[in-house]
Write an enzyme that holds these catalytic residues in place. Structure first.
Site, PDB file in Angstrom:
ATOM      1  N   LYS A 158       0.820  -1.208   0.000  1.00  0.00           N
ATOM      2  CA  LYS A 158       0.000   0.000   0.000  1.00  0.00           C
ATOM      3  C   LYS A 158       0.853   1.257   0.000  1.00  0.00           C
ATOM      4  O   LYS A 158       1.960   1.262   0.537  1.00  0.00           O
ATOM      5  CB  LYS A 158      -0.914   0.020   1.238  1.00  0.00           C
ATOM      6  CG  LYS A 158      -1.913  -1.125   1.257  1.00  0.00           C
ATOM      7  CD  LYS A 158      -2.681  -1.199   2.568  1.00  0.00           C
ATOM      8  CE  LYS A 158      -3.901  -0.318   2.565  1.00  0.00           C
ATOM      9  NZ  LYS A 158      -4.753  -0.571   3.764  1.00  0.00           N
ATOM     10  N   GLY A 164      -8.129   6.450  -2.403  1.00  0.00           N
ATOM     11  CA  GLY A 164      -8.875   5.977  -3.569  1.00  0.00           C
ATOM     12  C   GLY A 164      -8.339   4.666  -4.129  1.00  0.00           C
ATOM     13  O   GLY A 164      -8.543   4.363  -5.301  1.00  0.00           O
ATOM     14  N   HIS A 235     -13.161  -0.931  -4.476  1.00  0.00           N
ATOM     15  CA  HIS A 235     -12.801  -0.236  -3.233  1.00  0.00           C
ATOM     16  C   HIS A 235     -13.547   1.078  -3.039  1.00  0.00           C
ATOM     17  O   HIS A 235     -13.180   1.881  -2.184  1.00  0.00           O
ATOM     18  CB  HIS A 235     -11.286   0.010  -3.132  1.00  0.00           C
ATOM     19  CG  HIS A 235     -10.492  -1.245  -3.192  1.00  0.00           C
ATOM     20  ND1 HIS A 235     -10.749  -2.320  -2.357  1.00  0.00           N
ATOM     21  CD2 HIS A 235      -9.465  -1.628  -3.981  1.00  0.00           C
ATOM     22  CE1 HIS A 235      -9.900  -3.295  -2.650  1.00  0.00           C
ATOM     23  NE2 HIS A 235      -9.125  -2.913  -3.631  1.00  0.00           N
ATOM     24  N   GLU A 275     -11.316   4.246  10.240  1.00  0.00           N
ATOM     25  CA  GLU A 275     -11.739   3.125   9.389  1.00  0.00           C
ATOM     26  C   GLU A 275     -11.050   1.829   9.798  1.00  0.00           C
ATOM     27  O   GLU A 275      -9.829   1.809  10.015  1.00  0.00           O
ATOM     28  CB  GLU A 275     -11.420   3.421   7.917  1.00  0.00           C
ATOM     29  CG  GLU A 275     -12.224   4.586   7.370  1.00  0.00           C
ATOM     30  CD  GLU A 275     -12.194   4.683   5.840  1.00  0.00           C
ATOM     31  OE1 GLU A 275     -13.120   5.265   5.273  1.00  0.00           O
ATOM     32  OE2 GLU A 275     -11.233   4.166   5.209  1.00  0.00           O
ATOM     33  N   ASN A 289      -9.888   9.266   8.396  1.00  0.00           N
ATOM     34  CA  ASN A 289     -10.224  10.392   7.529  1.00  0.00           C
ATOM     35  C   ASN A 289     -10.542  11.592   8.403  1.00  0.00           C
ATOM     36  O   ASN A 289     -11.376  11.522   9.299  1.00  0.00           O
ATOM     37  CB  ASN A 289     -11.421  10.050   6.646  1.00  0.00           C
ATOM     38  CG  ASN A 289     -11.061   8.989   5.622  1.00  0.00           C
ATOM     39  OD1 ASN A 289      -9.960   9.001   5.085  1.00  0.00           O
ATOM     40  ND2 ASN A 289     -11.960   8.056   5.380  1.00  0.00           N
ATOM     41  N   ARG A 291     -12.082  14.445   8.048  1.00  0.00           N
ATOM     42  CA  ARG A 291     -13.069  15.330   7.421  1.00  0.00           C
ATOM     43  C   ARG A 291     -14.448  14.720   7.578  1.00  0.00           C
ATOM     44  O   ARG A 291     -14.583  13.613   8.096  1.00  0.00           O
ATOM     45  CB  ARG A 291     -12.755  15.453   5.930  1.00  0.00           C
ATOM     46  CG  ARG A 291     -12.670  14.066   5.321  1.00  0.00           C
ATOM     47  CD  ARG A 291     -12.678  14.039   3.838  1.00  0.00           C
ATOM     48  NE  ARG A 291     -12.174  12.773   3.332  1.00  0.00           N
ATOM     49  CZ  ARG A 291     -12.880  11.662   3.160  1.00  0.00           C
ATOM     50  NH1 ARG A 291     -14.165  11.648   3.474  1.00  0.00           N
ATOM     51  NH2 ARG A 291     -12.339  10.565   2.699  1.00  0.00           N
ATOM     52  N   VAL A 294     -18.760  11.246   3.039  1.00  0.00           N
ATOM     53  CA  VAL A 294     -19.947  11.200   2.176  1.00  0.00           C
ATOM     54  C   VAL A 294     -21.123  10.580   2.944  1.00  0.00           C
ATOM     55  O   VAL A 294     -22.247  11.080   2.905  1.00  0.00           O
ATOM     56  CB  VAL A 294     -19.661  10.348   0.908  1.00  0.00           C
ATOM     57  CG1 VAL A 294     -20.909  10.196   0.054  1.00  0.00           C
ATOM     58  CG2 VAL A 294     -18.524  10.925   0.104  1.00  0.00           C
ATOM     59  N   ARG A 337     -25.659   5.502  -2.752  1.00  0.00           N
ATOM     60  CA  ARG A 337     -25.043   6.555  -3.561  1.00  0.00           C
ATOM     61  C   ARG A 337     -25.468   6.356  -5.003  1.00  0.00           C
ATOM     62  O   ARG A 337     -25.107   5.345  -5.626  1.00  0.00           O
ATOM     63  CB  ARG A 337     -23.517   6.460  -3.490  1.00  0.00           C
ATOM     64  CG  ARG A 337     -22.958   6.570  -2.093  1.00  0.00           C
ATOM     65  CD  ARG A 337     -21.450   6.641  -2.185  1.00  0.00           C
ATOM     66  NE  ARG A 337     -20.836   6.599  -0.875  1.00  0.00           N
ATOM     67  CZ  ARG A 337     -19.575   6.927  -0.637  1.00  0.00           C
ATOM     68  NH1 ARG A 337     -18.799   7.310  -1.640  1.00  0.00           N
ATOM     69  NH2 ARG A 337     -19.070   6.870   0.565  1.00  0.00           N
TER      70      ARG A 337
HETATM   71  P1  ADP Z   1      -7.481   4.069   0.223  1.00  0.00           P
HETATM   72  O1  ADP Z   1      -7.149   5.180   1.185  1.00  0.00           O
HETATM   73  O2  ADP Z   1      -6.567   4.032  -0.970  1.00  0.00           O
HETATM   74  O3  ADP Z   1      -8.931   4.005  -0.134  1.00  0.00           O
HETATM   75  P2  ADP Z   1      -7.706   2.049   2.312  1.00  0.00           P
HETATM   76  O4  ADP Z   1      -6.576   1.679   3.208  1.00  0.00           O
HETATM   77  O5  ADP Z   1      -8.792   2.881   2.904  1.00  0.00           O
HETATM   78  O6  ADP Z   1      -7.110   2.708   0.988  1.00  0.00           O
HETATM   79  O7  ADP Z   1      -8.360   0.735   1.721  1.00  0.00           O
HETATM   80  C1  ADP Z   1      -9.380   0.794   0.767  1.00  0.00           C
HETATM   81  C2  ADP Z   1     -10.082  -0.529   0.681  1.00  0.00           C
HETATM   82  O8  ADP Z   1      -9.141  -1.565   0.300  1.00  0.00           O
HETATM   83  C3  ADP Z   1     -10.683  -1.023   1.992  1.00  0.00           C
HETATM   84  O9  ADP Z   1     -11.983  -0.507   2.218  1.00  0.00           O
HETATM   85  C4  ADP Z   1     -10.691  -2.518   1.748  1.00  0.00           C
HETATM   86  O10 ADP Z   1     -11.763  -2.817   0.852  1.00  0.00           O
HETATM   87  C5  ADP Z   1      -9.407  -2.780   0.994  1.00  0.00           C
HETATM   88  N1  ADP Z   1      -8.264  -3.082   1.911  1.00  0.00           N
HETATM   89  C6  ADP Z   1      -7.384  -2.196   2.447  1.00  0.00           C
HETATM   90  N2  ADP Z   1      -6.481  -2.805   3.239  1.00  0.00           N
HETATM   91  C7  ADP Z   1      -6.775  -4.123   3.220  1.00  0.00           C
HETATM   92  C8  ADP Z   1      -6.212  -5.302   3.850  1.00  0.00           C
HETATM   93  N3  ADP Z   1      -5.138  -5.242   4.659  1.00  0.00           N
HETATM   94  N4  ADP Z   1      -6.800  -6.499   3.606  1.00  0.00           N
HETATM   95  C9  ADP Z   1      -7.884  -6.590   2.782  1.00  0.00           C
HETATM   96  N5  ADP Z   1      -8.451  -5.527   2.152  1.00  0.00           N
HETATM   97  C10 ADP Z   1      -7.916  -4.311   2.354  1.00  0.00           C
END
Ligand code: ADP
Length: 450
Positions: A158, A164, A235, A275, A289, A291, A294, A337
């Site tokens: 990541k 996003g 996502h 989250e 987050n 802020r 939505v 949405r």
């Molecule tokens: P972004 O900020 O890019 O949206 P997030 O960390 O909030 O990234 O993750 C977005 C989505 O990706 C999560 O809602 C979930 O669906 C999936 N996700 C993120 N991390 C994991 C993980 N460790 N294992 C499984 N799914 C994940």
């Protein structure tokens, strides 16, 4: 209280903030690109200022134009909404330098949570459970391999600056690691100008559950339950409900207290969302987050509070209007949405809305800035309408939503409204056991059945 609020946003969220300003008797200033001159937020605000051409990078995202608009209109404060500049710490700092109040947390807290690696470290230290993973940035393929081996595959690479879903790569086995590592770095460098990446254990079939928190900046904080946002496509959240079907009151209280304590400790100010992924009865923090979200209306409906007005009150240095002991969850709320997109590809479908009828009646709320004769521009997010229902029970809310969807008319463009009829009658949704990958499979099944 603040004297004049400029809303650095557009669409339904700009209108949402303007409505709060009207109720608080605070004059509001809309800003708009040349593509948005006829927008509802411009019509509903007390004043408006044009801040540039259609491209968001030359209007809604251009800080000097927003500062100039504040000066032209004499605004003493800015509400950033969500998206655009809402989580940009430099924006909050520049406003501060101009003695304009940013309606949101301090730039220090935005920066802290904007860097996901630092956010995870901070939250771990504050007793918030996190997804197992690397303790910091992963610099080389060799160390990525070592960490992945320890965690066990599958793992997720990541982007530290992520958002996003960009810069995120799923790695099923060590053969895929090399390519995924470089691809994630390249993608995050392109999207965020920052190629720092980290590794997390990939949780299989979790739910996405987030906790709404609110701090007064002085060390007091409250939690307002959870939202289950597991109905996602690529996502991106599509439908959210509160409360989640999988939490007991005790589990809700427990995670709520952990979150409220964490942000009280940070002396966090304003609305925030922590989250989590939720798997096998356990919470795993993924990001915060800083802020309004939505999906905030579902929390407002079940707790009977106005989160946007509260943001304005806290930014005005007033005390929180609700205390933990006084707020209680009542009933069940669901939001869907509705996007200007064509099914099944979910491709953008901008254009002229020739007819529009918004549903109404008991327990139905529509947050939208569209109207008959409005032309949805092709330049921005495709969200055109949030349909929110509040029922006494979950089944009551589902029935209300099905009824409200039948009443909704948006002619002239394609929308995603039709997918909700199908989701709402599916067994998995009815049981509430769906996880973050359920919707994608369901959509494929639907397509096959046609
Ligand atoms: P972004 O900020 O890019 O949206 P997030 O960390 O909030 O990234 O993750 C977005 C989505 O990706 C999560 O809602 C979930 O669906 C999936 N996700 C993120 N991390 C994991 C993980 N460790 N294992 C499984 N799914 C994940």
């Amino acid at each position: 209280m603040l004297k004049k609020i400029l809303i650095a946003n557009r669409g339904e969220i700009a209108l949402r903030v303007i409505r709060a300003c009207h109720e608080l008797n605070i004059p509001s200033v809309a800003v708009h690109s040349t593509a948005d001159s006829d927008s509802m937020h411009v019509k509903m605000a007390n004043e408006s200022v044009c801040i540039g051409p259609p491209k968001a990078s030359e209007s809604y995202l251009t800080i000097p134009n927003i500062i100039a608009a504040c000066e032209i209109a004499g605004a003493d404060s800015v509400h950033p909404g969500y998206g655009f500049l809402s989580e940009n710490p430099a924006f909050a700092e520049i406003l501060d330098d101009h003695k304009i109040v940013f309606i949101g947390p301090s730039s220090k807290h935005i920066r802290l949570m904007g860097d996901k690696i630092t956010a995870k470290k901070t939250m771990t230290n504050l007793g918030v459970p996190c997804v197992p993973g690397s303790t910091g940035t992963v610099e080389t393929v060799a160390s990525a391999k070592e960490i992945a081996q320890e965690l066990g595959y599958p793992v997720l690479i990541k982007a530290s600056a992520g958002g996003g879903g960009r810069g995120m790569k799923l790695v099923m086995s060590s053969d895929e690691l090399l390519q995924a590592f470089h691809a994630a770095k390249k993608e995050s460098a392109a999207a965020f100008n920052n190629d720092a990446v980290y590794i997390e254990k990939y949780l299989l079939n979790p739910k996405h559950i987030e906790i709404q928190v609110f701090g007064d900046g002085l060390g007091n904080a409250v939690h307002l339950g959870e939202r289950d946002c597991s109905i996602q496509r690529r996502h991106q959240k599509i439908l959210e409900e509160a409360p989640s079907t999988v939490l007991t009151p005790k589990a809700r209280q427990h995670i709520g207290e952990i979150c409220a304590n964490a942000i009280a400790n940070l002396k966090y100010s304003g609305a925030g969302t922590i989250e989590f992924l939720y798997s096998n009865g356990k919470f795993y923090f993924i990001e915060m987050n800083t802020r309004i979200q939505v999906e905030h209306p579902i929390t407002e409906q079940i707790f009977g509070v106005d989160l946007v007005k509260e943001q304005i009150r806290v930014a005005s240095k007033e005390k929180l209007s609700f205390q933990q002991e006084k707020i209680h969850l009542k009933g069940h709320a669901i939001e869907c949405r509705i996007n200007a997109e064509k099914i099944p590809e979910f491709s953008a479908s901008p254009g002229l809305i020739t007819a529009y009828h918004a549903p109404g009646g008991h327990g139905v709320r529509v947050d939208s800035a569209i109207y008959a004769g409005y032309k949805v521009p092709p330049y921005y997010d495709s969200l055109i309408c949030k349909l929110i229902v509040h029922g006494e029970t979950r089944m009551d809310a589902i029935l209300k939503l099905r009824r409200a969807l039948k009443e909704l008319i948006v002619d002239g463009i394609d929308t995603t409204a039709e997918i909700f009829d199908k989701i709402l009658v599916s067994k998995e949704f009815e049981r509430g056991t769906y996880d973050i990958s359920w919707l994608e499979d369901f959509l494929i099944e639907q397509q096959r059945a046609k």
